[in-house]
Design an enzyme around this catalytic site. Structure first.
Site: not given
Ligand code: FBP
Length: 264
Positions: A22, A27, A145, A147, A176-178, A202
């Site tokens: 996506d 981006h 996320y 932010r 889904k996380i860093k 990723g």
């Protein structure tokens, strides 16, 4: 009473390996080259590379998710934003759960920028999505996320654990996380996520060694539910071989050095 959540196909041996695309919205096309700009290229990798899910916005899903590609479960990302406006982080719902299901979605995804001044909007929207998706019996994946101007370091240990907990509290079936490289904290974060499954994000393109090591630490050593990756696969010169190497790590618990041999 909601329907039981169906994970069928999205998990193999209890693990997920999702291919995300996506970034064209998030981006812009600078992430792509002449191959990866074509969603068919992404779908070919997802199909041949052993992915248990492919993530698209609804516009791409509608035009490209067809034929044999349907062997790979579809995850429709329900919200999104471009990077053009200089506003507080907010990602609004762009597609209904109903439309996602009609497009063949096995799961839906939604980004929450926790910590943003716009957080309450996203929390409320996410709550409605959970309710609707669970009425269809499909899982909801939260991109957690942190932010915004109040977030100084989005990789801070406490913050990551807090984000995971927020995901659980808001009804996410998967988060889904860093991963910040701190395995001890990652294990704590998994506890904070409770019965919500956790997959790692990723991120920017990095070396094969680092990429596979992070997958090993999180999916094998900490036993999280796997990985949702985009650029590290489809920006790679050998996306098929790298997918196979990742598959070895996630589903067969191979150490990174062994998996690296798939690349030679
Ligand atoms: P990557 O593996 O390429 O980072 O993709 C994962 C993802 O969550 C995408 O779904 C999304 O487009 C992107 O990261 C958002 O990244 P960011 O908001 O950090 O720029």
């Amino acid at each position: 009473m909601t329907n039981p959540i169906r994970w069928k196909g999205l998990l193999k041996k209890g693990k997920a390996m999702f291919l995300a695309c996506d970034q064209g919205l998030e981006h812009g096309p600078t992430d792509f080259n002449e191959h990866s700009v074509d969603p068919k290229y992404i779908l070919d990798i997802a199909l041949e590379g052993g992915f248990t899910g492919v993530i698209f916005q609804h516009g791409i899903a509608e035009k490209y998710y067809e034929g044999a590609y349907k062997d790979v479960p579809l995850i429709v990302k329900l919200n999104g934003r471009s990077k053009l406006p200089k506003i507080d982080p907010i990602s609004r719902q762009l597609c209904s759960v109903e439309r996602a299901v009609k497009l063949g979605a096995a799961a839906v995804g939604y980004t929450i920028y926790d910590g943003s001044p716009m957080e309450p909007e996203m929390f409320r929207e996410f709550g409605r999505i959970v309710e609707e998706a669970h009425n269809y019996g499909i899982p909801v994946i939260a991109w957690m996320y942190p932010r915004g101007k109040d977030i100084k370091n989005d990789l801070d240990n406490n913050l990551l654990a807090y984000s995971a907990r927020i995901g659980l509290e808001l009804g996410a079936d998967m988060i889904k996380i860093k991963y910040n490289g701190d395995l001890g904290n990652f294990r704590w974060m998994l506890k904070c996520a409770g019965r919500a499954k956790v997959v790692i994000s990723g991120g920017d393109k990095t070396s094969h060694q680092k990429f596979l090591t992070e997958a090993y630490e999180t999916a094998v050593q900490a036993d999280c539910a796997g990985i949702a990756v985009g650029r590290n696969i489809w920006q790679d010169a050998k996306p098929y071989a790298l997918s196979k190497a990742l598959e070895q790590v996630v589903f067969h618990k191979s150490k990174p050095d062994i998996a690296m041999q798939m690349l030679n």
